[in-house]
Write an enzyme that holds these catalytic residues in place. Structure first.
Site, PDB file in Angstrom:
ATOM      1  N   ASP A  21       0.711  -1.293  -0.037  1.00 11.56           N
ATOM      2  CA  ASP A  21       0.048  -0.095  -0.039  1.00 11.56           C
ATOM      3  C   ASP A  21       0.812   1.222   0.064  1.00 11.56           C
ATOM      4  OD1 ASP A  21      -0.883  -0.525   3.519  1.00 11.56           O
ATOM      5  OD2 ASP A  21       1.145  -0.311   2.609  1.00 11.56           O
ATOM      6  N   ASN A  52      -7.570  -2.937  14.347  1.00 10.15           N
ATOM      7  CA  ASN A  52      -8.860  -3.365  13.779  1.00 10.15           C
ATOM      8  C   ASN A  52      -9.007  -4.500  12.887  1.00 10.15           C
ATOM      9  OD1 ASN A  52      -8.252  -2.224  11.594  1.00 10.15           O
ATOM     10  ND2 ASN A  52      -9.479  -0.523  11.475  1.00 10.15           N
ATOM     11  N   HIS A  72      -7.194  -4.921  10.162  1.00 11.67           N
ATOM     12  CA  HIS A  72      -7.101  -4.781   8.677  1.00 11.67           C
ATOM     13  C   HIS A  72      -5.590  -4.954   8.275  1.00 11.67           C
ATOM     14  CE1 HIS A  72      -4.954  -0.697   9.932  1.00 11.67           C
ATOM     15  NE2 HIS A  72      -4.144  -1.290   9.141  1.00 11.67           N
ATOM     16  N   GLU A 124      -9.290  -1.749   5.467  1.00 13.13           N
ATOM     17  CA  GLU A 124     -10.306  -1.673   6.461  1.00 13.13           C
ATOM     18  C   GLU A 124     -11.363  -2.377   6.631  1.00 13.13           C
ATOM     19  OE1 GLU A 124      -8.158   2.059   7.962  1.00 13.13           O
ATOM     20  OE2 GLU A 124      -8.663   0.005   8.911  1.00 13.13           O
TER      21      GLU A 124
HETATM   22  N1  GLP Z   1      -0.865   0.026   6.156  1.00  8.75           N
HETATM   23  C1  GLP Z   1      -0.165  -0.380   7.471  1.00  8.75           C
HETATM   24  C2  GLP Z   1      -0.445  -1.774   7.745  1.00  8.75           C
HETATM   25  O1  GLP Z   1       0.219  -2.565   6.552  1.00  8.75           O
HETATM   26  C3  GLP Z   1       0.183  -2.293   8.910  1.00  8.75           C
HETATM   27  O2  GLP Z   1       0.110  -3.777   9.154  1.00  8.75           O
HETATM   28  C4  GLP Z   1      -0.684  -1.483   9.918  1.00  8.75           C
HETATM   29  C5  GLP Z   1      -0.230  -1.806  11.366  1.00  8.75           C
HETATM   30  O3  GLP Z   1       1.149  -1.303  11.588  1.00  8.75           O
HETATM   31  P1  GLP Z   1       2.005  -1.355  12.849  1.00  8.75           P
HETATM   32  O4  GLP Z   1       2.884  -2.448  12.693  1.00  8.75           O
HETATM   33  O5  GLP Z   1       3.113  -0.233  12.973  1.00  8.75           O
HETATM   34  O6  GLP Z   1       0.981  -1.838  14.142  1.00  8.75           O
HETATM   35  O7  GLP Z   1      -0.330  -0.208   9.893  1.00  8.75           O
HETATM   36  C6  GLP Z   1      -0.838   0.583   8.457  1.00  8.75           C
HETATM   37  O8  GLP Z   1      -2.039   0.367   8.389  1.00  8.75           O
END
Ligand code: GLP
Length: 233
Positions: A62, A128, A130, A135
């Protein structure tokens, strides 16, 4: 689902490194990569490993809409900072967050994924549930698309920005069907804040309210969780 419980973040990265070494030794050519704080310890180990990525292709999940690769908050910049500057790939694809024509950027990314079937897809998980920026409520048959970020995701990602109002509210993300097309999936989750999402992903019903729950239907998923993230299993 192959669940690997580890003590802490360090062990999660050690275990993940083994999986990458094994995958590359067995001929993996296309790696699906993720951003966020969770993969950073793994990227640090990959950056100092002996693995040669110069003949491999990477495809990122992404990118924020409106940010180009030079923007320090962009995911392209994140990947260069944490991995690509140390371990260049033959080609590293990241969705185009600055395209004037979103539909064209989406079609181009789906073509890239179709032309480069992903051997090993790395995932983090949002609080959440995702995956990527898919989402809750994202259709399981979704391919690359523009997403509106939930307030929970904007708030969670605000820590990387000066202020919350700087966080983009939209992104371009590989869809869930795109993720599920990978031959092998590795999800890493660490910390208490992911415990509910992990429990829902592993033990909950398969529902679009928890995007990661679809992973129960994939034939080759490994989930590495530390004690804190496993605490609600
Ligand atoms: N687009 C990214 C996801 O790919 C990632 O998994 C999520 C959790 O991030 P973290 O690993 O910092 O908790 O954050 C963002 O939303």
């Amino acid at each position: 689902m192959n669940i690997i419980r580890v003590k802490d973040v360090e062990q999660s990265a050690e275990k993940a490194l083994e999986i990458y070494q094994n995958a590359v030794q067995h001929g993996a050519k296309v790696l699906g990569l993720a951003t966020g704080s969770t993969p950073i310890p793994l990227y640090q180990k990959l950056a100092t490993s002996q693995i040669d990525f110069s003949e491999l292709v990477s495809i990122n999940l992404d990118e924020y809409l409106g940010l180009d690769g030079e923007d320090e908050q962009s995911y392209r910049y994140f990947m260069t900072k944490h991995l690509f500057q140390y371990k260049p790939f033959k080609h590293s694809y990241v969705p185009d967050g600055k395209s004037e024509d979103h539909e064209a950027a989406i079609k181009a990314y789906d073509r890239i994924i179709a032309e480069h079937p992903i051997d090993l897809q790395l995932l983090g998980i949002g609080r959440n549930g995702h995956i990527g920026f898919n989402e809750p409520g994202t259709p399981f048959d979704s391919t690359t698309h523009i997403v509106n970020l939930t307030q929970s995701t904007v708030a969670a990602n605000a820590r990387f920005f000066e202020k919350e109002s700087d966080v983009p509210t939209q992104a371009i993300s590989m869809g869930i069907a795109s993720v599920m097309s990978a031959k092998k999936i590795l999800l890493i989750a660490t910390g208490e804040s992911k415990a509910e999402a992990v429990a829902a992903t592993i033990n909950g019903p398969i529902t679009e309210d928890v995007p990661a729950s679809i992973l129960q239907k994939h034939s080759d998923v490994t989930i590495i969780i530390d004690e804190a993230a496993a605490s609600k299993l």
